[in-house]
Design an enzyme around this catalytic site. Structure first.
Site, PDB file in Angstrom:
ATOM      1  N   ILE A 138       0.974  -1.372   0.039  1.00  0.00           N
ATOM      2  CA  ILE A 138      -0.052  -0.066   0.023  1.00  0.00           C
ATOM      3  C   ILE A 138       0.683   1.167   0.102  1.00  0.00           C
ATOM      4  O   ILE A 138       0.288   2.136  -0.268  1.00  0.00           O
ATOM      5  CB  ILE A 138      -0.919   0.219   1.264  1.00  0.00           C
ATOM      6  CG1 ILE A 138      -0.175   0.223   2.728  1.00  0.00           C
ATOM      7  CG2 ILE A 138      -1.893  -1.130   1.109  1.00  0.00           C
ATOM      8  CD1 ILE A 138      -1.053   0.692   3.757  1.00  0.00           C
ATOM      9  N   ASP A 139       2.084   1.114   0.416  1.00  0.00           N
ATOM     10  CA  ASP A 139       3.107   2.255   0.552  1.00  0.00           C
ATOM     11  C   ASP A 139       3.682   2.791  -1.166  1.00  0.00           C
ATOM     12  O   ASP A 139       3.779   3.787  -1.377  1.00  0.00           O
ATOM     13  CB  ASP A 139       4.311   1.986   1.150  1.00  0.00           C
ATOM     14  CG  ASP A 139       4.108   1.793   2.713  1.00  0.00           C
ATOM     15  OD1 ASP A 139       3.010   1.614   3.214  1.00  0.00           O
ATOM     16  OD2 ASP A 139       5.109   1.308   3.293  1.00  0.00           O
ATOM     17  N   MET A 181      -0.384   5.257   7.109  1.00  0.00           N
ATOM     18  CA  MET A 181       1.041   4.295   6.936  1.00  0.00           C
ATOM     19  C   MET A 181       1.857   4.933   5.743  1.00  0.00           C
ATOM     20  O   MET A 181       1.370   5.874   4.979  1.00  0.00           O
ATOM     21  CB  MET A 181       0.596   2.988   6.410  1.00  0.00           C
ATOM     22  CG  MET A 181      -0.072   2.156   7.546  1.00  0.00           C
ATOM     23  SD  MET A 181      -0.081   0.549   7.173  1.00  0.00           S
ATOM     24  CE  MET A 181      -0.458  -0.345   8.870  1.00  0.00           C
ATOM     25  N   ARG A 183       6.142   4.013   5.623  1.00  0.00           N
ATOM     26  CA  ARG A 183       7.285   3.884   6.169  1.00  0.00           C
ATOM     27  C   ARG A 183       8.252   5.083   5.633  1.00  0.00           C
ATOM     28  O   ARG A 183       8.817   5.861   6.533  1.00  0.00           O
ATOM     29  CB  ARG A 183       7.726   2.465   6.124  1.00  0.00           C
ATOM     30  CG  ARG A 183       8.643   2.117   7.176  1.00  0.00           C
ATOM     31  CD  ARG A 183       9.306   1.118   6.843  1.00  0.00           C
ATOM     32  NE  ARG A 183       8.430  -0.284   6.996  1.00  0.00           N
ATOM     33  CZ  ARG A 183       8.049  -0.973   8.240  1.00  0.00           C
ATOM     34  NH1 ARG A 183       8.774  -0.666   9.470  1.00  0.00           N
ATOM     35  NH2 ARG A 183       7.482  -2.025   8.128  1.00  0.00           N
ATOM     36  N   ARG A 287      -6.525  16.870  18.016  1.00  0.00           N
ATOM     37  CA  ARG A 287      -6.789  15.299  18.126  1.00  0.00           C
ATOM     38  C   ARG A 287      -6.079  14.329  17.191  1.00  0.00           C
ATOM     39  O   ARG A 287      -5.887  14.952  16.099  1.00  0.00           O
ATOM     40  CB  ARG A 287      -8.339  14.959  18.017  1.00  0.00           C
ATOM     41  CG  ARG A 287      -9.415  15.705  19.207  1.00  0.00           C
ATOM     42  CD  ARG A 287      -8.962  14.853  20.386  1.00  0.00           C
ATOM     43  NE  ARG A 287      -9.938  15.580  21.448  1.00  0.00           N
ATOM     44  CZ  ARG A 287      -9.709  16.503  21.999  1.00  0.00           C
ATOM     45  NH1 ARG A 287      -8.703  17.120  22.157  1.00  0.00           N
ATOM     46  NH2 ARG A 287     -10.471  16.907  23.118  1.00  0.00           N
TER      47      ARG A 287
END
Ligand code: F6P
Length: 372
Positions: A138-139, A181, A183, A287
């Protein structure tokens, strides 16, 4: 033409929508080549099992798999070259993979994965195991291909959450931080942020400055609490941040100090760190929502179904032609795409990150040239 009669398929690393369609494409096209396919469970883990199990996959079995998210074969981050024994020592168990390939009577393996899983495939290929790779993450950070399975569905999922985070943030007058996500690469953060209408987007490729984030918030929300009764003034802001983003004077934030078999730390928490800084250094409430694994969950999007089916079918053709040590690669994205094969070896160690020069406005923390 090769004499391949029976192959195994495995899915390794983080699950991604599009893997099951790829398996269906592989099985269907393999049957045209008279090649039978078995599924290997849990990534490389099943090939370390003293009694490895394999699931026979035929047209009937996978007929409906293109609608399924995740991977029906299971996945793991097992690295046969670097396992951990009971004494906590690192052990190379790759020889067991060879034995199991023999034991299962496999002529080749189709490996669906990202940099780590395909890295193992490349090392095995060097030692003579016939492998074909299918790109997944998914990256979307794998080099050598325009598309990796899972990205489009994750983009849809994350965009949807950004969109839905707007109503609580607007009602309460918050700065809502959405941590996604990614990385090393900010593709998911950048494009979901733009599609979801986020005001600021922070990506790993460009270390951010807290002071600049605060300035942007002040420019949007004003100098007081940010809460206004003027219906034309914004009362809230949405900031998308990739888990791998970090401040110029900060560092990567991790969930704990554990590392996986490929040496990666589990990233997570930078959104909460940013929220705390906003609350202590500006008048605004903030938040943070860490989206975690559900962002890669659910049924595959149409693009992931199409790309998966085509990737799988192309992998079957590669196997039938004896074209090993290669990964299926896309130029363009379905429905307008061309598939080819590239050497797996050649894509490793070259992470595909956001081209900051081309796409990222490092002043506005947003996509370049769209005036946001
Ligand atoms: O590589 C895909 C990915 O989803 C990354 O975005 C993320 O850093 C990682 O997997 C999460 O790891 P795990 O699935 O092991 O928690």
């Amino acid at each position: 033409m090769s004499q391949v009669k029976r192959i195994g398929v495995l899915t390794g690393g983080g699950d991604a929508p599009g893997l099951n369609p790829a398996i269906k494409g592989l099985v269907y096209r393999s049957s045209d080549h008279d090649i039978s396919v078995v599924g290997l469970y849990d990534g490389w883990r099943s090939l370390l099992d003293p009694a490895p199990e394999a699931l026979a996959l035929d047209r009937e079995m996978v007929r409906r798999w293109d609608r399924d998210g995740g991977t029906n074969l299971g996945s793991s981050r097992t690295n046969p070259f670097r396992t951990t024994n009971e004494a906590g020592e690192r052990v190379d168990r790759s020889a067991e993979v060879f034995e199991n390939i023999e034991r299962l009577g496999l002529d080749a393996i189709v490996v669906c994965g990202g940099e780590d899983t395909l890295g193992v495939a490349a090392r095995l290929s060097e030692k003579g195991v016939p492998v074909v790779g299918v790109p997944k993450t998914i990256d979307k950070d794998l080099a050598g291909t325009d598309y990796t399975l899972g990205f489009d569905t994750a983009l849809r999922n994350v965009t949807d959450v950004i969109e839905r985070s707007r109503t609580p943030a607007g009602s309460h007058g918050w700065v809502q931080i959405v941590e996604v996500m990614g990385r090393h690469a900010g593709h998911l953060a950048l494009w979901s942020g733009v599609a979801g209408g986020a005001h600021l987007i922070l990506i790993p490729e460009h270390p951010f400055r807290y002071e600049k984030v605060f300035q942007h918030l002040r420019a949007r929300l004003g100098d007081t609490t940010g809460i206004t009764r003027d219906p034309l003034r914004p009362r809230y802001s949405v900031v998308v941040i990739a888990e791998g983003a970090y401040a110029e004077d900060g560092e990567l934030v991790t969930i704990d100090d554990r590392h996986d078999a490929f040496g990666h730390a589990r990233l997570g928490g930078i959104g909460e760190v940013l929220a705390r800084r906003i609350m202590s250094e500006t008048p605004y409430e903030a938040r943070a929502a860490m989206l975690g694994h559900p962002q890669r969950g659910g049924a595959p999007s149409p693009v992931d179904r199409l790309m998966g089916l085509m990737f799988g079918a192309r992998a079957a053709d590669a196997v039938a032609a004896g074209d090993f040590g290669k990964m299926v690669s896309a130029r363009g994205i379905a429905p307008a795409c061309d598939l080819s094969l590239v050497a797996i070896e050649g894509v490793l160690g070259k992470i595909n990150i956001v081209d900051v020069e081309r796409y990222y406005d490092a002043e506005r923390y947003h996509l370049k040239h769209i005036g946001m």
